[in-house]
Design a protein around this motif. Sequence first.
Motif, mmCIF file in Angstrom:
data_model
loop_
_atom_site.group_PDB
_atom_site.id
_atom_site.type_symbol
_atom_site.label_atom_id
_atom_site.label_comp_id
_atom_site.label_asym_id
_atom_site.label_seq_id
_atom_site.Cartn_x
_atom_site.Cartn_y
_atom_site.Cartn_z
ATOM 1 N N HIS A 118 0.839 -1.202 0.000
ATOM 2 C CA HIS A 118 0.000 0.000 0.000
ATOM 3 C C HIS A 118 0.869 1.246 0.000
ATOM 4 N N MET A 169 3.911 1.603 -1.134
ATOM 5 C CA MET A 169 4.550 1.816 -2.431
ATOM 6 C C MET A 169 3.547 2.295 -3.463
ATOM 7 N N ALA A 170 2.329 1.767 -3.401
ATOM 8 C CA ALA A 170 1.309 2.245 -4.340
ATOM 9 C C ALA A 170 1.073 3.727 -4.114
ATOM 10 N N GLY A 171 1.038 4.130 -2.829
ATOM 11 C CA GLY A 171 0.855 5.540 -2.514
ATOM 12 C C GLY A 171 2.002 6.389 -3.030
ATOM 13 N N ASP A 184 1.772 6.883 -6.667
ATOM 14 C CA ASP A 184 0.761 7.877 -7.019
ATOM 15 C C ASP A 184 1.273 9.291 -6.783
ATOM 16 N N HIS A 221 0.745 0.470 -8.751
ATOM 17 C CA HIS A 221 -0.428 1.236 -9.129
ATOM 18 C C HIS A 221 -1.444 0.350 -9.846
ATOM 19 N N ASP A 253 -2.971 -2.180 -7.466
ATOM 20 C CA ASP A 253 -3.927 -1.517 -6.595
ATOM 21 C C ASP A 253 -5.251 -1.286 -7.305
ATOM 22 N N LYS A 254 -5.149 -0.837 -8.552
ATOM 23 C CA LYS A 254 -6.366 -0.577 -9.324
ATOM 24 C C LYS A 254 -7.160 -1.854 -9.502
ATOM 25 N N ARG A 304 -8.836 -2.995 -6.287
ATOM 26 C CA ARG A 304 -10.012 -2.207 -5.954
ATOM 27 C C ARG A 304 -11.211 -2.637 -6.804
#
Lengths: 519, 188
Positions: A452, A454-456, A459, A468, A471-472, A475
């Motif tokens: 999470h 690293m995804a942040g 972004d 990214h 994560d997409k 979701r």
Amino acid sequence: TTTRPPIRRYTIASVEFERVETPFLIGLWIFCASLAKIGFHMAPSLSKMFPESCLLIAVGVAIGILLFLTDKLHVSPLTPDTFFLYMLPPIILDAGYFMPNRLFFDHLGTILWYAVVGTIFNTLTIGASLWAVGQTGLFGCDTPLLDMFLFSALISAVDPVAVLAVFEEIHVNEILYIVVFGESLLNDAVTVVLYHMFESYTEMGPSNILATDLLAGFASFFVVALGGTVIGIIWGFATGLVTRFTHQVRVIEPIFIFVMAYLCYLNAEIFHLSGIMAITFCGITMKNYVEANISHKSHTTVKYAMKMLSSSSETVIFMFLGVATVNKNHDWNTWFVILTIFFCSVFRSIGVIVLTALVNPFRLYKLDRVEKFVMSYGGLRGAVAFALVLLINPTHVKLQPMFVTTTIAVIYFTVFFQGITIKPLVKILNVKRAEKRKPTMNERIHERFMDHTMAGIEDILGHHGNHHVRDKFKRFDNKFIRPYLLRDYKGAEPKILETFSKLTMKDAMELMKRNASNV
Amino acid sequence: MGNRSSLLLRDEEIAQIQEETGFTPNQIERLYSRFTSLDRGDCGTLSREDFLRIPELAINPLGDRIVHAFFEDGADRVNFRQFMQVLARFRPIKKTKDNKLNSREQKLRFAFKMYDLDNDDKVSRDELLAILHMMVGANISEEQLTSIAERTIMEADQNGDQMISFEEFCKALERTDVEQKMSIRFLN
């Protein structure tokens, strides 16, 4: 009056072999293969030196010679149909279902790069070189360009069965493993297309090929690869959906998984799409949803049945390769064999070096020299090549017998020479080894936490990388797919819960064991 | 936008940041242009709101914590140099160069700080529970989350204080490839 047939007295016992011949022989083959396998494990010094696949081929050759000498029946049990329809699917399903998804998708770009570009590169260079040497008259036979390309298309594909069989035993680090293994699975799409393309070109004759045929070949690659993948994913989702409703009839849960995956494979084969890719992606897709739906016991059944099916098919394939070697129709051409092996090894290495140099700047984890070496050395050829070469029609391609012999030689070279030497080489070169184990609670939570994070960060950078995309997808999955495919939808982090329940279960079991011994 | 940003960033600043963080000048300029595009007020610093305006970050379960990690204690704005120093933690580790900000320990330290909200160098049960709440979501019962948190602490805790210290945190993750997991390939 009609004459009555003579009365046949009632016999106490009779022999009727014809009725059971086929299933009996199949059973006998599997029995022999399994016995051979037990045998190797009882001789530890033997299985330490040789990979199992080599020993199985050796046993196959011995049986083949026996059958040949007794001249009993001209058995060639390894026909393309039995191979592609019955023996290959279990192995690929097992590979797809137990695929480390995370690892696979993290390195998907690299894997596709090697599988697609690498295989095309190998096919073209091997074919062209063999043809060029053929022009000098060294082979002593006519070598049309298209026939050479047809041959190089089937010989240049790395074989998933052989790679799995050898790499399972040596435990290289997981990135190296997934790259080689993923390549062997996904290059099937390229192989299928190139093979069918050159096959129809040889039937058409070289003078009748138009530019549109070349374009059609290029387009059909996308159809075969994407079509196979889409069919696989659709069947995967369908399996998830079906298992949502099986909680009243737990006993049939495993059958859905096997039957639907198999139907998926056949479904892709109907349209000449890549069955291997279809069943791989079917396995990858269904696992996410099926595991949450089926009972714990069904899951154990699926796991062991799948392992059993795949390992017995693998055993039988290698043994059959050995048996099929012994026959009368060989056409040995020393130079052709030597040069094919030479070109296969050389172009594999060149391809790996060039492609790695091109892909490394885009990778976080750079593939180093040792890994490049293991990748080019681990490019094993196997039964897929053999089954494809048997499919060539000898009336169109006069060189077919020579191709068969050469393919067998290449398979023997890669499985025996490379297969035997790779284990000590991995040790000498000090390749990082893998360690397999279940994650602890801390690892599970903190690793998700890092994802999470690293995804942040990605972004914040506005730089859309793996995290990214994952994560997409997660979701989307949590919002639109999981609620419909899972019976008991449990929120966003099923893995954390899964690890937790597994660990508590383990604790409980251990507690029980300890207490039982106290009593 | 790219031109404007390179005009605003002086060469000596680039050299200084390069020295501190190990980024290449190209990467610094690229990140600077991202920085200015996030900086809506054109004041050379970013506020929490500037970060949370990024749509994906706003829905990231850990979004608030990630943003929080960019700000030094008590500060409510972050300038470009501070921004870069945080990002430098995520540079991939190169064996040949010395790694200051992006060493394994620094990467772990960053993650640990995100858990440790009250800065006492220990992760308590409640701090862990808060993170689990963010990640796992609402569909799960409170008791189950609590037992997961307790189990996690029990597994890592070695001195019996019911908390995870930084050393225990590192110990629990010693088999994890943190170098890989907490690195990003920065574009040039």
